[in-house]
Motif scaffolding. Structure first.
Motif, PDB file in Angstrom:
ATOM      1  N   TRP A 121       0.851  -1.206   0.000  1.00 31.21           N
ATOM      2  CA  TRP A 121       0.000   0.000   0.000  1.00 31.21           C
ATOM      3  C   TRP A 121       0.884   1.253   0.000  1.00 31.21           C
ATOM      4  CZ3 TRP A 121      -0.379   3.789   3.858  1.00 31.21           C
ATOM      5  CH2 TRP A 121      -1.462   4.674   3.744  1.00 31.21           C
ATOM      6  N   GLY A 122       2.023   1.167   0.686  1.00 29.88           N
ATOM      7  CA  GLY A 122       2.955   2.306   0.778  1.00 29.88           C
ATOM      8  C   GLY A 122       3.789   2.520  -0.470  1.00 29.88           C
ATOM      9  N   LYS A 123       3.596   1.691  -1.489  1.00 30.57           N
ATOM     10  CA  LYS A 123       4.216   1.868  -2.814  1.00 30.57           C
ATOM     11  C   LYS A 123       5.742   2.027  -2.768  1.00 30.57           C
ATOM     12  CE  LYS A 123       0.343   4.106  -5.222  1.00 30.57           C
ATOM     13  NZ  LYS A 123      -0.613   4.517  -4.175  1.00 30.57           N
ATOM     14  N   GLY A 124       6.403   1.360  -1.813  1.00 32.08           N
ATOM     15  CA  GLY A 124       7.857   1.446  -1.762  1.00 32.08           C
ATOM     16  C   GLY A 124       8.373   2.710  -1.110  1.00 32.08           C
ATOM     17  N   GLU A 125       7.497   3.717  -0.929  1.00 36.42           N
ATOM     18  CA  GLU A 125       7.928   4.968  -0.286  1.00 36.42           C
ATOM     19  C   GLU A 125       7.685   4.914   1.209  1.00 36.42           C
ATOM     20  OE1 GLU A 125       5.463   7.731  -2.353  1.00 36.42           O
ATOM     21  OE2 GLU A 125       6.359   7.130  -4.274  1.00 36.42           O
ATOM     22  N   LYS A 126       6.566   4.280   1.571  1.00 34.10           N
ATOM     23  CA  LYS A 126       6.210   4.172   2.987  1.00 34.10           C
ATOM     24  C   LYS A 126       6.309   2.716   3.392  1.00 34.10           C
ATOM     25  CE  LYS A 126       2.918   8.028   2.925  1.00 34.10           C
ATOM     26  NZ  LYS A 126       2.670   8.741   4.176  1.00 34.10           N
ATOM     27  N   TYR A 127       7.147   2.453   4.378  1.00 37.84           N
ATOM     28  CA  TYR A 127       7.354   1.063   4.811  1.00 37.84           C
ATOM     29  C   TYR A 127       7.479   0.931   6.323  1.00 37.84           C
ATOM     30  CZ  TYR A 127      12.005   3.003   5.093  1.00 37.84           C
ATOM     31  OH  TYR A 127      13.051   3.815   5.424  1.00 37.84           O
ATOM     32  N   HIS A 128       7.697   2.046   7.009  1.00 33.23           N
ATOM     33  CA  HIS A 128       7.968   2.000   8.456  1.00 33.23           C
ATOM     34  C   HIS A 128       6.672   1.735   9.239  1.00 33.23           C
ATOM     35  CE1 HIS A 128       8.339   4.457  12.317  1.00 33.23           C
ATOM     36  NE2 HIS A 128       9.266   3.534  12.471  1.00 33.23           N
ATOM     37  N   ILE A 129       6.769   0.836  10.227  1.00 27.12           N
ATOM     38  CA  ILE A 129       5.595   0.469  11.027  1.00 27.12           C
ATOM     39  C   ILE A 129       5.895   0.710  12.509  1.00 27.12           C
ATOM     40  CG2 ILE A 129       4.072  -1.438  11.737  1.00 27.12           C
ATOM     41  CD1 ILE A 129       4.354  -2.574   8.921  1.00 27.12           C
ATOM     42  N   ILE A 130       4.966   1.381  13.168  1.00 25.36           N
ATOM     43  CA  ILE A 130       5.115   1.655  14.601  1.00 25.36           C
ATOM     44  C   ILE A 130       4.339   0.597  15.385  1.00 25.36           C
ATOM     45  CG2 ILE A 130       4.714   3.332  16.453  1.00 25.36           C
ATOM     46  CD1 ILE A 130       4.741   5.505  14.201  1.00 25.36           C
ATOM     47  N   THR A 131       4.999  -0.025  16.337  1.00 23.78           N
ATOM     48  CA  THR A 131       4.330  -1.017  17.185  1.00 23.78           C
ATOM     49  C   THR A 131       4.450  -0.560  18.646  1.00 23.78           C
ATOM     50  OG1 THR A 131       6.299  -2.405  17.525  1.00 23.78           O
ATOM     51  CG2 THR A 131       4.984  -2.847  15.562  1.00 23.78           C
ATOM     52  N   LEU A 132       3.974  -1.384  19.560  1.00 21.04           N
ATOM     53  CA  LEU A 132       4.027  -1.023  20.977  1.00 21.04           C
ATOM     54  C   LEU A 132       5.053  -1.842  21.729  1.00 21.04           C
ATOM     55  CD1 LEU A 132       0.292  -0.625  22.076  1.00 21.04           C
ATOM     56  CD2 LEU A 132       1.861   1.103  21.194  1.00 21.04           C
ATOM     57  N   LYS A 133       5.654  -1.243  22.728  1.00 24.73           N
ATOM     58  CA  LYS A 133       6.554  -1.988  23.616  1.00 24.73           C
ATOM     59  C   LYS A 133       5.765  -3.104  24.304  1.00 24.73           C
ATOM     60  CE  LYS A 133      10.239   1.107  23.936  1.00 24.73           C
ATOM     61  NZ  LYS A 133      10.437   2.548  24.209  1.00 24.73           N
ATOM     62  N   ASN A 134       6.436  -4.209  24.545  1.00 26.49           N
ATOM     63  CA  ASN A 134       5.828  -5.395  25.171  1.00 26.49           C
ATOM     64  C   ASN A 134       4.753  -6.052  24.318  1.00 26.49           C
ATOM     65  OD1 ASN A 134       7.400  -5.336  27.557  1.00 26.49           O
ATOM     66  ND2 ASN A 134       6.117  -3.644  28.281  1.00 26.49           N
ATOM     67  N   SER A 135       4.758  -5.752  23.027  1.00 28.02           N
ATOM     68  CA  SER A 135       3.789  -6.375  22.132  1.00 28.02           C
ATOM     69  C   SER A 135       4.214  -7.809  21.843  1.00 28.02           C
ATOM     70  CB  SER A 135       3.747  -5.593  20.817  1.00 28.02           C
ATOM     71  OG  SER A 135       5.053  -5.539  20.253  1.00 28.02           O
ATOM     72  N   PHE A 136       3.296  -8.555  21.262  1.00 25.61           N
ATOM     73  CA  PHE A 136       3.655  -9.883  20.749  1.00 25.61           C
ATOM     74  C   PHE A 136       2.957 -10.109  19.416  1.00 25.61           C
ATOM     75  CE2 PHE A 136       3.460 -14.403  20.058  1.00 25.61           C
ATOM     76  CZ  PHE A 136       4.772 -14.770  20.296  1.00 25.61           C
TER      77      PHE A 136
END
Ligand SMILES: *Cc1c(COP(=O)(O)O)cnc(C)c1O
Length: 394
Positions: A121-136
């Motif tokens: 969806w990010g077409k190669g320009e957008k790829y960074h994903i934010i997650t949460l600490k202590n996630s699984f």
């Protein structure tokens, strides 16, 4: 002739990789909320394969679906249309309000699919994903990169790039972590593996608002919370959210391995032939079990029952806590996804309960995770509470 428990364990230690700290019983069969070990001892199952056997063991509708489908066709490849897969996709789409589904074989794979879909969806320009600490989010390299827990990540460095993690509950930190290349925020609506942490309504609404404001995707990992576990078809419905991608697995086929993602159509359509696939994804046998299981799990009356039983269970646990001040620190959760934080060792409590004939999962030092079959009765809960009391007062 079947083997003895001792033989199975001795051979297991010799021939099976040591990836689990296993308890010394061999589970042989199950029915409803009970399982029996090789020695014939029975246990009340409050683990349910870790939130997998939501309809209990050997549920007749699932057994029948597997039996009938196994006589017709086990597998045929996604080079062809599969009727059960289409039926299950339609059911998941109708119940989620999303657009299209993709099928795979596990929770980690579902999250891999979600990550790849967000990057496409990010077409190669957008790829960074934010997650949460202590996630699984799973154990494959991509899902592990999203799992912000040092103890799981460190031995396997370097992990795929493009992930960063912020603390649960901190909307400012989340917004500040957004970069021009960010394509999504990915989180569990209730953190499961790290201790049943339920976020506030304001936080979840805030996360969605930040995603909308910055034009990025909201991915919810509902591998554990989804499909009735929290008393709604999907946990996001408890928070009135409209996620872009939802990942599912655990309960989806009541024990037959399966994972899935469901996404809004405009996002889902970013996947074109060749982008992503799985030989076994949505196979006729798995989706037969999945359609049979989800037809029950996503039924409104069934879900009302889960909410009622969940409230009853949590009330009984809180009452026990009041009877013995200081013993139970907190009871948290939604529906039948319950965390019971003890003052003492949860591992010791789980070991004592095993002796008494109860399977219960200990996470971390102090938390008992209760994720029983959703069909558990009040009578079964009433049977368990004195057992827990005995284990905790010992
Ligand atoms: C269990 C779990 C996973 C991983 O699922 P697997 O089927 O073990 O790969 C991912 N996310 C969450 C929230 C889970 O609870």
């Amino acid at each position: 002739m079947s083997q003895t428990t001792e033989q199975v364990i001795a051979d297991g230690q010799k021939y099976v990789m040591n990836t689990y700290g296993r308890l010394p019983i061999v589970i042989d069969r199950g029915e409803g909320c009970y399982v029996w070990d090789l020695d014939g001892k029975h246990y009340l199952d409050l683990v349910a394969g870790i939130a997998v056997n939501s309809l209990g063991h050997a549920h007749p509708a699932v057994v029948r679906a597997i039996q009938e489908q196994s006589e017709k066709l086990l597998h045929c490849s996604n080079l062809y249309w599969i009727e059960n897969q289409v039926k299950l996709a339609k059911l998941l789409v109708e119940k989620s309000g999303l657009g299209k589904a993709f099928f795979c074989n596990s929770g980690a794979e579902a999250n891999e699919a979600a990550i790849k879909l967000a990057r496409k969806w990010g077409k190669g320009e957008k790829y960074h994903i934010i997650t949460l600490k202590n996630s699984f989010h799973g154990r494959t390299l991509g899902s592990l990169a999203a799992t912000a827990q040092e103890k799981y990540q460190k031995p396997f460095m370097p992990l795929p790039e493009g992930f960063s993690a912020v603390p649960l509950g901190d909307l400012d930190a989340l917004e500040q972590a957004i970069r021009p290349e960010t394509c999504a925020v990915m989180l569990e609506p209730i953190q499961g593996e790290s201790g049943i942490h339920v976020p506030t309504q304001e936080y979840m609404q805030g996360v969605q608002a930040i995603c909308r404001k910055h034009g990025i995707l909201l991915i919810l990992d509902e591998v554990q919370t989804g499909l009735g576990r929290t008393g709604k078809s999907f946990c996001f419905q408890n928070f009135d959210l409209e996620p872009d991608i939802v990942s599912l697995a655990k309960a989806i086929a009541n024990g037959v391995p399966m994972g899935a993602i469901v996404a809004k159509t405009e996002v889902a359509d970013c996947f074109q032939p060749g982008d992503h696939a799985s030989t076994f994804g949505g196979t006729p046998i798995a989706t037969a079990a999945g359609f049979a299981a989800c037809s029950i799990l996503l039924d409104d009356d069934f879900l009302a029952g889960v909410r009622e039983t969940g409230e009853y269970f949590r009330a009984q646990l809180r009452e026990l806590g009041e009877k013995h001040p200081g013993m139970i620190k907190e009871v948290r959760g939604m529906g039948l996804m319950i965390g019971c934080e003890l003052a003492g060792s949860s591992k010791a409590a789980a070991a004592e309960l095993l002796k008494q004939g109860v399977l219960i999962n200990s996470i971390g030092e102090h938390v008992l995770r209760l994720v029983p079959p959703l069909v558990i009765s009040k009578a079964e809960i009433d049977e368990f509470i004195p057992q827990l009391e005995a284990a905790l007062t010992k």
